[in-house]
Design an enzyme around this catalytic site. Sequence first.
Site, PDB file in Angstrom:
ATOM      1  N   CYS A   1      29.041  63.614  54.851  1.00 53.90           N
ATOM      2  CA  CYS A   1      28.387  62.672  55.806  1.00 53.90           C
ATOM      3  C   CYS A   1      27.213  62.259  55.433  1.00 53.90           C
ATOM      4  CB  CYS A   1      28.764  62.965  57.195  1.00 53.90           C
ATOM      5  SG  CYS A   1      30.487  63.389  57.756  1.00 53.90           S
TER       6      CYS A   1
ATOM      7  N   HIS B   1      23.481  58.685  61.738  1.00 51.06           N
ATOM      8  CA  HIS B   1      25.173  58.985  61.304  1.00 51.06           C
ATOM      9  C   HIS B   1      25.740  59.006  62.660  1.00 51.06           C
ATOM     10  CE1 HIS B   1      28.642  60.549  60.170  1.00 51.06           C
ATOM     11  NE2 HIS B   1      28.406  62.009  60.288  1.00 51.06           N
TER      12      HIS B   1
ATOM     13  N   ASN C   1      33.598  58.768  63.923  1.00 58.86           N
ATOM     14  CA  ASN C   1      32.856  59.335  62.580  1.00 58.86           C
ATOM     15  C   ASN C   1      33.405  58.866  61.290  1.00 58.86           C
ATOM     16  OD1 ASN C   1      31.566  60.852  60.560  1.00 58.86           O
ATOM     17  ND2 ASN C   1      31.514  62.602  61.962  1.00 58.86           N
TER      18      ASN C   1
HETATM   19  N1  COA Z   1      40.552  67.334  73.914  1.00 59.37           N
HETATM   20  C1  COA Z   1      40.713  68.287  74.977  1.00 59.37           C
HETATM   21  N2  COA Z   1      40.161  69.651  74.872  1.00 59.37           N
HETATM   22  C2  COA Z   1      39.385  69.863  73.774  1.00 59.37           C
HETATM   23  C3  COA Z   1      39.508  69.079  72.667  1.00 59.37           C
HETATM   24  C4  COA Z   1      40.299  67.809  72.718  1.00 59.37           C
HETATM   25  N3  COA Z   1      40.259  66.986  71.651  1.00 59.37           N
HETATM   26  N4  COA Z   1      38.751  69.610  71.532  1.00 59.37           N
HETATM   27  C5  COA Z   1      38.654  70.569  72.109  1.00 59.37           C
HETATM   28  N5  COA Z   1      39.031  70.986  73.400  1.00 59.37           N
HETATM   29  C6  COA Z   1      38.723  72.013  74.063  1.00 59.37           C
HETATM   30  C7  COA Z   1      38.545  73.304  73.249  1.00 59.37           C
HETATM   31  O1  COA Z   1      39.515  74.056  73.059  1.00 59.37           O
HETATM   32  C8  COA Z   1      37.607  74.237  74.416  1.00 59.37           C
HETATM   33  O2  COA Z   1      38.661  74.768  75.377  1.00 59.37           O
HETATM   34  P1  COA Z   1      38.458  76.136  75.859  1.00 59.37           P
HETATM   35  O3  COA Z   1      36.971  76.167  76.636  1.00 59.37           O
HETATM   36  O4  COA Z   1      39.633  76.352  76.782  1.00 59.37           O
HETATM   37  O5  COA Z   1      38.398  76.919  74.788  1.00 59.37           O
HETATM   38  C9  COA Z   1      36.741  73.077  75.243  1.00 59.37           C
HETATM   39  O6  COA Z   1      37.482  71.888  74.939  1.00 59.37           O
HETATM   40  C10 COA Z   1      35.368  72.930  74.699  1.00 59.37           C
HETATM   41  O7  COA Z   1      35.386  72.842  73.280  1.00 59.37           O
HETATM   42  P2  COA Z   1      34.052  72.963  72.762  1.00 59.37           P
HETATM   43  O8  COA Z   1      34.187  72.973  71.456  1.00 59.37           O
HETATM   44  O9  COA Z   1      33.115  73.850  73.526  1.00 59.37           O
HETATM   45  O10 COA Z   1      33.544  71.459  73.133  1.00 59.37           O
HETATM   46  P3  COA Z   1      32.225  70.749  72.684  1.00 59.37           P
HETATM   47  O11 COA Z   1      31.526  70.094  74.061  1.00 59.37           O
HETATM   48  O12 COA Z   1      31.390  71.405  71.746  1.00 59.37           O
HETATM   49  O13 COA Z   1      32.928  69.384  71.953  1.00 59.37           O
HETATM   50  C11 COA Z   1      33.156  68.738  69.870  1.00 59.37           C
HETATM   51  C12 COA Z   1      33.587  69.581  70.820  1.00 59.37           C
HETATM   52  C13 COA Z   1      33.993  68.789  68.288  1.00 59.37           C
HETATM   53  C14 COA Z   1      33.405  67.411  70.342  1.00 59.37           C
HETATM   54  C15 COA Z   1      31.510  68.904  69.344  1.00 59.37           C
HETATM   55  O14 COA Z   1      31.408  70.186  69.342  1.00 59.37           O
HETATM   56  C16 COA Z   1      31.085  68.244  68.229  1.00 59.37           C
HETATM   57  O15 COA Z   1      30.954  67.045  68.161  1.00 59.37           O
HETATM   58  N6  COA Z   1      30.596  69.016  67.248  1.00 59.37           N
HETATM   59  C17 COA Z   1      29.994  68.276  65.912  1.00 59.37           C
HETATM   60  C18 COA Z   1      31.271  67.987  64.950  1.00 59.37           C
HETATM   61  C19 COA Z   1      30.828  66.761  63.987  1.00 59.37           C
HETATM   62  O16 COA Z   1      30.002  66.193  64.440  1.00 59.37           O
HETATM   63  N7  COA Z   1      31.507  66.947  62.957  1.00 59.37           N
HETATM   64  C20 COA Z   1      31.255  66.143  61.694  1.00 59.37           C
HETATM   65  C21 COA Z   1      29.925  66.435  61.007  1.00 59.37           C
HETATM   66  S1  COA Z   1      29.612  65.319  60.003  1.00 59.37           S
END
Ligand code: COA
Length: 325
Positions: free
Chosen positions: A111, A252, A282
């Site tokens: 990315c 980004h 993204n």
């Molecule tokens: N729908 C519903 N629930 C979801 C889910 C979805 N699509 N994805 C994850 N969850 C759940 C998880 O399983 C977790 O459940 P649990 O508490 O029972 O274990 C809960 O939601 C919280 O998950 P968590 O990972 O703590 O959420 P978060 O607030 O960190 O959000 C992302 C998750 C992936 C959206 C976030 O971490 C993120 O955007 N990270 C950066 C990723 C990124 O930018 N990647 C590309 C880089 S170029």
Amino acid sequence: MGIAILGTGSALPEKILTNFDLEKMVDTTDEWIRKRTGMRERHIGEKETVASLAATACKRALENAGRTADSVDLIIVATCTTEMLLPCAACRVQNMLGAEHAIAFDINAACGGFLFALNTAHHYIASGACKNALIVGSEVLSEIIDWTDRGTCVLFGDGSGAVYVEDTGTEDGSGITGMSQGSNGMAGSMLYCRGRVVKGETEPEINSEDLLVHMNGGEVFKFAVRQVPVCIKKALDMAGLKPEDIDLYILHQANKRIIESIAKSLKTDIERFPMNIEKTGNTSSASIPILLDELNREGRIKKGQRIMLSGFGAGMTFGACAMVW
Ligand code: COA
């Protein structure tokens, strides 16, 4: 010497996948996706490829700049999802454009790739090796996404964005004024995709999961909000600017909350951070030039404005570029 973006273009696949469509595929909800990421829909390539999207984006950037393919010196495609290993996407784009005088090659910094490509082109032009370049971010991420993993499949979309960059030979202060980039291979396991069978590593049997994207979302989130402001500050220092001097931060489009957190860390009004994440998701290396093109075509970037581009990605990689439009 002013090395400036004179034209922008983008291309998005026809098919749109909404959060409601995803509700039918994995255990998720529209509300969760919107709240945690800011996304509502994304485009998914069906007949479109990395090279075909890139070629369309390039044609639009050339038209926008009032230039033709036969005068292009350099084509760099930033991609991590090219459909063919050989030849590289940039050479296929060269063929599609008929840009027969260009040097063409790909860069994979995930990315962060668009900024790495822009930085590379800047060095080519500043050294006098080339006068201009087409820089493209192009991805069909949907090919390497695990559509059963709700933690990743809701985040990504396909698309391409391109800019035409030229040494304008003017001294009016326009063009790139500061650049910064870096890599942290030690954090590589946060976000990876093996992509193919590797002897000794994926034996004895290839698992289809090895071919798809794996991510520790929480760690990537923390990495981005810590690293991107540092990288932006380096580019600001090089340009002799402070965060409040920037009119538009084009970042980004990974997650709305990441962008909000970066704005807070830079103590800068969120209004200066335009977003299109709602409609594109993204798109990896394509996200910055797609947003740049949208803003350019809507007339939301004015001549003389100070712009900051910045992003991060798997690797981990990160980069920033300050410019006067
Ligand atoms: N729908 C519903 N629930 C979801 C889910 C979805 N699509 N994805 C994850 N969850 C759940 C998880 O399983 C977790 O459940 P649990 O508490 O029972 O274990 C809960 O939601 C919280 O998950 P968590 O990972 O703590 O959420 P978060 O607030 O960190 O959000 C992302 C998750 C992936 C959206 C976030 O971490 C993120 O955007 N990270 C950066 C990723 C990124 O930018 N990647 C590309 C880089 S170029």
